[in-house]
Design a protein around this motif. Sequence first.
Motif, short mmCIF file in Angstrom:
data_model
loop_
_atom_site.label_atom_id
_atom_site.label_comp_id
_atom_site.label_asym_id
_atom_site.label_seq_id
_atom_site.Cartn_x
_atom_site.Cartn_y
_atom_site.Cartn_z
N GLY A 235 16.70 6.22 39.11
CA GLY A 235 17.40 7.08 38.31
C GLY A 235 18.70 6.89 38.59
N MET A 236 19.55 7.50 37.97
CA MET A 236 21.02 7.58 38.37
C MET A 236 21.37 8.11 39.61
N VAL B 260 18.99 15.31 40.82
CA VAL B 260 19.20 16.29 39.73
C VAL B 260 17.89 17.02 39.58
N GLN B 261 16.88 16.35 39.31
CA GLN B 261 15.42 16.82 39.12
C GLN B 261 15.20 17.79 40.10
N THR B 262 15.43 17.52 41.40
CA THR B 262 15.23 18.09 42.82
C THR B 262 15.90 19.43 42.77
N LEU B 263 17.24 19.23 42.49
CA LEU B 263 18.05 20.55 42.18
C LEU B 263 17.60 21.54 41.06
N LEU C 45 24.89 20.63 42.47
CA LEU C 45 24.73 20.08 41.08
C LEU C 45 25.97 19.96 40.40
N ASN C 46 26.92 20.94 40.31
CA ASN C 46 28.26 20.46 39.83
C ASN C 46 28.81 19.49 40.60
N GLY C 47 28.76 19.20 41.90
CA GLY C 47 29.42 18.02 42.57
C GLY C 47 28.70 16.69 41.81
N LYS C 48 27.58 16.71 41.69
CA LYS C 48 26.67 15.71 41.08
C LYS C 48 27.28 15.25 39.63
N LEU C 49 27.60 16.18 38.79
CA LEU C 49 27.97 16.00 37.55
C LEU C 49 29.23 15.65 37.45
N SER C 50 30.14 16.13 38.48
CA SER C 50 31.82 15.75 38.57
C SER C 50 31.84 14.16 38.86
N SER C 51 30.60 13.78 39.81
CA SER C 51 30.97 12.49 39.96
C SER C 51 30.62 11.62 39.16
N LEU C 52 29.60 12.09 38.14
CA LEU C 52 29.22 11.39 36.74
C LEU C 52 30.24 11.21 35.83
N LYS C 53 31.17 12.35 35.93
CA LYS C 53 32.10 12.69 34.70
C LYS C 53 33.44 11.36 35.33
N THR C 54 33.59 11.69 36.70
CA THR C 54 34.49 10.61 37.13
C THR C 54 34.14 9.25 36.88
N ALA C 55 33.07 8.90 37.11
CA ALA C 55 32.41 7.62 37.03
C ALA C 55 32.72 7.00 35.50
#
Length: 131
Positions: free
Chosen positions: A2-3, A8-11, A116-126
């Motif tokens: 997974g990405m 994300v699933q654990t969170l 979770l916001n940090g992970k999604l922010s990393s995705l948005k940056t990528a």
Amino acid sequence: MGMFSGVVQTLDNSLQYASAKNRAISNNIANADTPGYKAKNVDFKNVLQQEMTSPQAAKRTRPEHIPFSQSNTNQSFSTTTNNTTYNHNGNSVDVDKEMADLAKNQIYYQALVDRLNGKLSSLKTAIGGGS
């Protein structure tokens, strides 16, 4: 793979646990004056034990395969405290303990949301190419 390697699933699972705990604490506080009410608790150890002892879910990979029965994954993992009474009316809610547990759970929940916001922010940056 997974990405985020299942992070994300654990969170998400952790947020569901924290939400269930918050509901139990809220119900306890709301019923602090209810005669005979017994306090409920959501305990991670109980959740983990139930998940480890329950049969693993099987997955159908082809429609020709025999279907498996679906277990109820939205079950409650709360336990009731039956052997303690704090009030003369048989109620087992200790409001001070519940308020402390609520504050602790809120901090835990907020930490999960921040992660979770940090992970999604990393995705948005990528996706944005680093800008």
